[in-house]
Design an enzyme around this catalytic site. Structure first.
Site, PDB file in Angstrom:
ATOM      1  N   SER A 203       0.805  -1.212   0.000  1.00  0.00           N
ATOM      2  CA  SER A 203       0.000   0.000   0.000  1.00  0.00           C
ATOM      3  C   SER A 203       0.842   1.267   0.000  1.00  0.00           C
ATOM      4  CB  SER A 203      -0.941   0.000   1.197  1.00  0.00           C
ATOM      5  OG  SER A 203      -0.202   0.176   2.370  1.00  0.00           O
TER       6      SER A 203
ATOM      7  N   LYS B 110      -5.703   2.979   9.566  1.00  0.00           N
ATOM      8  CA  LYS B 110      -4.863   3.985   8.909  1.00  0.00           C
ATOM      9  C   LYS B 110      -5.437   5.390   9.095  1.00  0.00           C
ATOM     10  CE  LYS B 110      -2.782   1.096   5.388  1.00  0.00           C
ATOM     11  NZ  LYS B 110      -2.872   0.646   3.996  1.00  0.00           N
TER      12      LYS B 110
END
Ligand SMILES: Nc1ncnc2c1ncn2[C@@H]1O[C@H](COP(=O)(O)OP(=O)(O)OP(=O)(O)O)[C@@H](O)[C@H]1O
Ligand SMILES: [Mg+2]
Length: 783
Positions: A688, A731
């Site tokens: 990511s 996140k």
């Protein structure tokens, strides 16, 4: 020479072949000069003796090769025997005879002549006369000495012959006497008989005697030791009997009292029949053992374990879901979704009589309340709570126990915990199930599988206990930091419930409603007017801790309260105390973490990524610097393989589109690129970071700074598509913690926005993108 004359005297015709009747002997070798009584029973032998008396009173005695042969033929007897003189004969009415013979001379059989019912043999003398040399004397002395020792340690030889031996100075006679008295095998004696030279015979005797002496010595040592042991155990036995008698006399309970106690215990334990039978059998065995012996201790411990296990004891379940909900809320702030799931699960388990549901597994970063939620579930159900930590466990025996044959063996941790809680239906927390490892000592996860599988856990087999224990009433709950490292077959049986971590405001609420009251009580400050202001708490949350959970927050609060308690104790102050944000430096020192100020201009080459680790979400500052060089790409900062690959993919993408990005043609040949992700202590991996790495490199190459208030996450393909990522909630919590205002996310992740706390959605803008071009349009500072 004396020897010659002896021979003349004893044998009429030394050199010539002589015909003699043969008397085969089963298990004895007769040497010259030896007087031996023989019981002659066999028909043929009696005939031979009669024939000898009839002729000249001498006979040849020779040993049989095998004791078993009843009617020996020529091949069954040794070729060398001894001519013997019959001194006396006594006939016994049953036909046999007692015969006293004296050995005269060695003779070798040269021919067998079959008579009607016995053999006559043609014989020649064996033997060489030998001069008595110094060497021979030396050997003689050695034999005599060895034989003295032999006589001393061998209980089977009469010691009276010892003085006689010392006086013999004729080598032949010495050899024959020793041969005659030593307890040797027939084959050994025959070997000695057949040696013609006396020196050889004596030398051979030296060998045999020293060997015998050695063996006898060892034998004596062993018998000595055995005797000691026997005496000792007889002594203890005797003492125990005495003790018992004394105790009986005094009316106290002795070992039998202990027996009765175990017996009572077995009856009270209400074991299943198989276990009870096992316990009874063991008790029976124990009764026959010597008390205090090691085996008895092992046996006793085993029975105690059987008695102490909660075979049938259980607590009644509180099945009221309303009540359960109240208790869960009492113990924990927030966690709405996990609580909801737990309550559903409990409701289903209550309705369905069969308890074969999946195992709940609470997954989340450290300190978010997994363990304490498990404890709370136990309280809600009115069950006892047991917990084992599986972290680092690598030995199957820790789950399943060691066999009783090992010294100090114990049952596995599952049964140990059940014994401790004393009921067979506790809530059983298997902590850190993701940290289980395995090696050559066996795989604990396979044992755990048996524990958790409702099909087989009705009969859980512990190596120590040996009889099956029913675990089906236990409510197992597992916890893990990440589901990725859980053994796949275990994961298959579990229902994952995520506890993703808290926002700053949730932490604030947890601190003021739960942590502070709990710690005040623990520090004996409950009734003091102590206050930590919200402003101070927020400052602690933001500047003194950086975590998804509240463990460090709790620790910091602890530290403050400890100092306050000390202050109150030393100053004797009784009035209230208030801790504000300004006081924190005094209590906790300088702030440990510098908040990455989002608006700060970091210069070109720096981009903010978002990572998701076991410890929750984290922001990643990615830095790239470009210098003149040869086109090398360097990556540093503890990056995993996947992350390195996405970095290379990002560079490739930029190279392929150098024109579109207005980069000088062939830039990569003249420049070295160094990508670094600071704070290298936590290992980072996952695809990511593709988007932020690409942005960081592009920013460095094109010398355009990236917006400091923007974080980004997403995997990129070589064609420039942005692919979805995991852990968006964690996140975004991390991004928000760090003061980020805009988050660039892959379009496919928009569906995850539902689970983002509203407060965060209000504070941050989420920007969905599908391609790298869209990313670029969003992240750079307006020039
Ligand atoms: N939502 C909450 N409400 C009240 N207290 C909480 C909450 N979450 C966590 N706590 C408290 O935080 C502390 C740490 O929680 P706990 O030990 O359960 O963490 P954990 O998730 O098991 O962590 P680890 O993965 O390190 O084992 C406990 O004292 C717990 O009571
Ligand atoms: Mg825990």
């Amino acid at each position: 020479m004396p020897k010659k004359s002896t021979r003349k005297k004893s044998s009429k015709c030394a050199a010539d072949p002589v015909l003699l009747p043969l008397l085969p002997l089963r298990d004895i070798v007769i040497f010259p000069r030896m007087v031996v009584p023989l019981l002659v029973g066999r028909e043929r032998s009696v005939r031979a003796v009669e024939a000898a008396i009839f002729s000249d009173d001498t006979i040849l005695v020779a040993a049989q090769r095998s004791v078993e042969v009843e009617n020996p033929e020529p091949d069954d007897v040794y070729r060398v025997g001894t001519e013997a003189k019959i001194i006396q004969i006594l006939k016994i009415p049953d036909g046999s005879a007692k015969v006293l013979v004296e050995g005269v001379q060695r003779r070798r059989i040269t021919r067998f002549l079959a008579q009607k019912d016995y053999f006559r043999v043609k014989t020649v003398p064996v033997g060489e006369s030998q001069r008595v040399s110094a060497r021979l004397r030396a050997v003689m002395r050695t034999v005599a000495d060895l034989f003295q020792i032999y006589l001393q340690i061998n209980p089977r030889v009469p010691e009276e012959i010892a003085p006689t031996i010392a006086e013999i100075d004729d080598p032949e006679r010495l050899a024959d006497t020793v041969c005659a008295h030593a307890v040797l095998k027939v084959a050994q004696k025959q070997e000695l008989l057949e040696l013609p030279r006396v020196e050889d015979r004596l030398a051979r005797l030296v060998d045999m005697l020293s060997q015998e002496n050695e063996i006898l010595k060892i034998e004596r040592e062993i018998t000595g030791r055995v005797r000691d042991q026997v005496e000792k155990s007889q002594r203890t036995y005797y003492l125990h009997e005495r003790l018992k008698a004394i105790e009986d006399e005094l009316g106290r309970e002795g070992p039998s009292g202990e027996y009765a106690e175990l017996d009572k215990g077995i009856r009270a334990a209400k074991m299943p029949p198989e276990a009870e039978a096992k316990a009874r059998a063991e008790l029976e065995k124990l009764g026959r053992m010597q008390p205090m012996s090691p085996e008895a201790t092992v046996s006793h411990n085993y029975i105690e374990w059987l008695v102490d296990l909660p075979w049938s004891k259980e607590t009644a379940d509180k099945t009221d879901v309303k009540r359960a909900e109240r208790i869960l809320n009492e113990d924990h702030h927030g966690l709405d979704e996990p609580k909801e799931r737990v309550l559903e699960y409990l409701a289903v388990r209550r309705l369905a009589a069969s308890l074969t549901g999946p195992i709940l597994c609470l997954v989340g970063p450290p300190g978010v309340g997994k363990t304490s939620l498990g404890r709370s579930v136990a309280r809600a159900l009115g069950r006892k709570f047991a917990r084992i930590s599986l972290g680092g466990m690598r030995d199957e025996a820790e789950i399943r126990g060691h066999r009783r044959t090992y010294i100090g063996a114990l049952p596995g941790r599952i049964l140990q915990s059940l014994k401790r809680v004393g009921t067979r239906n506790p809530v059983f927390l298997l902590d850190e199930i993701d940290k289980l490892s395995s090696d050559f000592r066996g795989d604990p996860s396979s044992a755990l599988l048996e524990v958790l599988d409702p099909e087989v856990n009705t009969a859980f087999n512990d190596h120590y206990i040996e009889v099956d224990f029913d675990l089906s009433k236990v409510l197992f709950i597992a916890t893990a930091n990440t589901p990725h490292t859980i053994h796949p077959t275990l994961l298959d049986r579990m229902e994952i419930i995520r506890l993703p971590g808290y926002t700053d405001w949730e932490k604030l609420a947890i601190a003021s409603k739960f942590l502070i009251p709990k710690q005040l009580k623990a520090h004996g400050l409950a009734r003091r007017k102590v206050e930590i202001t919200n402003e101070a708490l927020l400052r602690i949350i933001r500047d003194y801790t950086r975590e998804a959970g509240v463990r460090n927050l709790e620790r910091e609060i602890n530290k403050i309260l400890r100092k306050l308690a000390k202050k109150i104790a030393t100053d004797g102050r009784r009035d209230g105390l208030k801790v504000g944000a300004a006081d924190l430096k005094r209590y906790l020192g300088t702030p440990r973490y510098r908040r990455e100020t989002a608006e700060k201009h970091a210069g070109p080459g720096v981009a903010t990524g978002l990572a998701w680790t076991e410890a929750g979400g984290e922001i990643l500052k990615i830095e790239t610097s470009v210098m003149p060089g040869k086109g090398e790409v360097t990556l540093t900062g503890h990056l995993g393989e996947i992350m390195k690959e996405s970095a290379r993919a990002a560079v490739s993408y930029i190279r392929a589109h150098e024109k579109a990005f207005a980069l000088p043609k062939g830039f990569h040949k003249a420049k070295d690129i160094h990508v670094h992700v600071p704070e290298g202590q936590t290992p980072k991996d996952g695809p990511s970071a593709g988007v932020p790495i690409m942005v960081s490199v592009l920013s460095a190459l094109s010398n355009r700074p990236v917006r400091g208030d923007t974080a980004m996450t997403g995997e990129i393909t070589l064609r420039g598509a942005v692919l979805p990522i995991g852990g968006l909630k964690e996140k975004s919590l991390a991004a928000h913690r760090s003061g980020i205002k805009r988050i660039v996310i892959p379009r496919e992740n928009t569906r995850d926005l539902d689970e983002i706390p509203p407060r965060i959605k209000r504070a941050c803008t989420f920007i969905p993108v599908e391609t790298v071009d869209e990313v670029i349009a969003e992240v750079f500072e307006a020039s």
